[in-house]
Design a protein around this motif. Sequence first.
Motif, PDB file in Angstrom:
ATOM      1  N   HIS A   1       0.821  -1.206   0.000  1.00  0.00           N
ATOM      2  CA  HIS A   1       0.000   0.000   0.000  1.00  0.00           C
ATOM      3  C   HIS A   1       0.859   1.261   0.000  1.00  0.00           C
TER       4      HIS A   1
ATOM      5  N   PHE B   1      -6.678   6.657   3.287  1.00  0.00           N
ATOM      6  CA  PHE B   1      -6.237   5.524   4.100  1.00  0.00           C
ATOM      7  C   PHE B   1      -6.863   5.605   5.493  1.00  0.00           C
TER       8      PHE B   1
ATOM      9  N   ASN C   1      -7.859  -2.734   2.940  1.00  0.00           N
ATOM     10  CA  ASN C   1      -7.248  -2.681   1.616  1.00  0.00           C
ATOM     11  C   ASN C   1      -7.202  -1.238   1.112  1.00  0.00           C
ATOM     12  N   PHE C   2      -6.120  -0.921   0.419  1.00  0.00           N
ATOM     13  CA  PHE C   2      -5.942   0.396  -0.209  1.00  0.00           C
ATOM     14  C   PHE C   2      -5.605   0.183  -1.671  1.00  0.00           C
ATOM     15  N   GLU C   3      -6.268   0.918  -2.539  1.00  0.00           N
ATOM     16  CA  GLU C   3      -6.049   0.814  -3.985  1.00  0.00           C
ATOM     17  C   GLU C   3      -5.864   2.207  -4.579  1.00  0.00           C
TER      18      GLU C   3
ATOM     19  N   ASN D   1      -8.341   7.011  -5.921  1.00  0.00           N
ATOM     20  CA  ASN D   1      -7.842   6.073  -4.913  1.00  0.00           C
ATOM     21  C   ASN D   1      -8.991   5.685  -3.993  1.00  0.00           C
TER      22      ASN D   1
ATOM     23  N   ALA E   1      -9.939   3.240  -0.192  1.00  0.00           N
ATOM     24  CA  ALA E   1      -9.554   2.350   0.900  1.00  0.00           C
ATOM     25  C   ALA E   1     -10.814   1.817   1.564  1.00  0.00           C
TER      26      ALA E   1
END
Length: 471
Positions: free
Chosen positions: A271, A302, A355-357, A371, A373
């Motif tokens: 991440h 986040f 989860n972070f994308e 983005n 999360a």
Amino acid sequence: MISFILNNQTVVTNQPSGSTVLDFVRYHKRLSGTKIGCREGDCGACTILVGDREDGKLIYRSMTSCLMPLGNAQGKHIVTVEGINMADLSPVQQAMVDTNGTQCGFCTIGFVMSLTGFVMNETAKNYQQAIASIDGNICRCTGYKSIERAAEMLSEKMNEKPGETTMDWLISNNFIPAYFNDIANRLQQLKTTAENINDENGTLIIGGGTDLIVQKHSLVKRSATNHVFDTASLKGVRFENEKYIIGASTTVTDFAESILIQNNFPDLAKHIKLVSSTPIRNMATIAGNIVNASPIGDMTVFFLALNAEITLSNHATKRSVLLKDFYKGYKQLDKTKDEFIESISFSLPSAAVFNFEKVCKRTHLDIASVNSACMFQLNNDGTIEDVHLAAGGVAPFPKYLFNTVAFLKNKKISAATLKEGIKIMNEEIAPISDARGTADYKRLLLRQLFLAHFAGINKNVLKEILLQPAF
């Protein structure tokens, strides 16, 4: 007065504390090796090394001098390329020569300084770590392969590097000059005699400067500033009363290197690699990212997904507010002018999935197009007991998705649930078309990131959704 060691010279200056280290070393000290590139911390041409004591040890970290306020150099060792030059080329410099790692040469200094930071790291020895050290440097000429070969050569040399006596080994093998051996003692003497340059009445509170100096360079330079980057009471990560508490001036690197955090976020390295670059992470503070209120702030998204709480202080009183309630509009915060963030805290439920994308034009060292999360917790029967979801790039501020969260609670993860969740999510976001993509493209991205958060639970469900049209 600001005092620090610049290469092998102790410097005392009355230059504005909000001016940059880059301008000081080039225009006041005539050290022109450090290059002026983007002035946004993006290209890495101005990379320097900054030495400071951390937990009793002298640690050197790469930073972009174009965004480093001069006040943050107080009591530190600032190293430009002139500070590592010796009678002969160092192994780092020689590796760049031997592999033809330079063409126009403008970026070369930054790569040399970042790779020197790699060899000075006691624990960094392998090729992947060498490549990671230059993630903040851009080259427009070489195609990077020659520089990667230089990194490989250096990583092979690191097999002989000891852990405890790294500095002695580096000096004896001509990686750095001999004067580095006495820097720890000189810094200790400097810190005991240096003035405190922090002005609690300063009109401008500044942490790492990575956002503020980009946006308001001239204002920072001419303002009375309160530098909080090194304020001990605002640093660190701790666990108290079932909460993880992050000091406001804790950097992204500090957060990522915390064993306490690593033990609870198994995918943290993956991440964090998506967040800017090594030099910026070494400078950027968690609170700075939050108060900057960028609609695409990575660490803000986040912490929104962690349902974090921030503690605000004006020295006289303190109050707490949930981060998801902190943003009132574009750059509008639930914060008075005299308040500052003191800490960020969150609880982590047992068996929580986080989860972070992030999607951006470049894989690394880029701001997000979108983005997202997510943190969720499942009951034994597979229903979602608790969930928090946030996204950036789809609203005027970092967006906590209240309506989508409310819908997902107490639902089982199924194709129908996720499809309806996407529909509700699309109704509460308002992306705009800009240089990072059209509004429709951003909606599509968020849909994919939303599904990615649940990818580990039921892949058949995701496959069923992905085979259908996006809108």
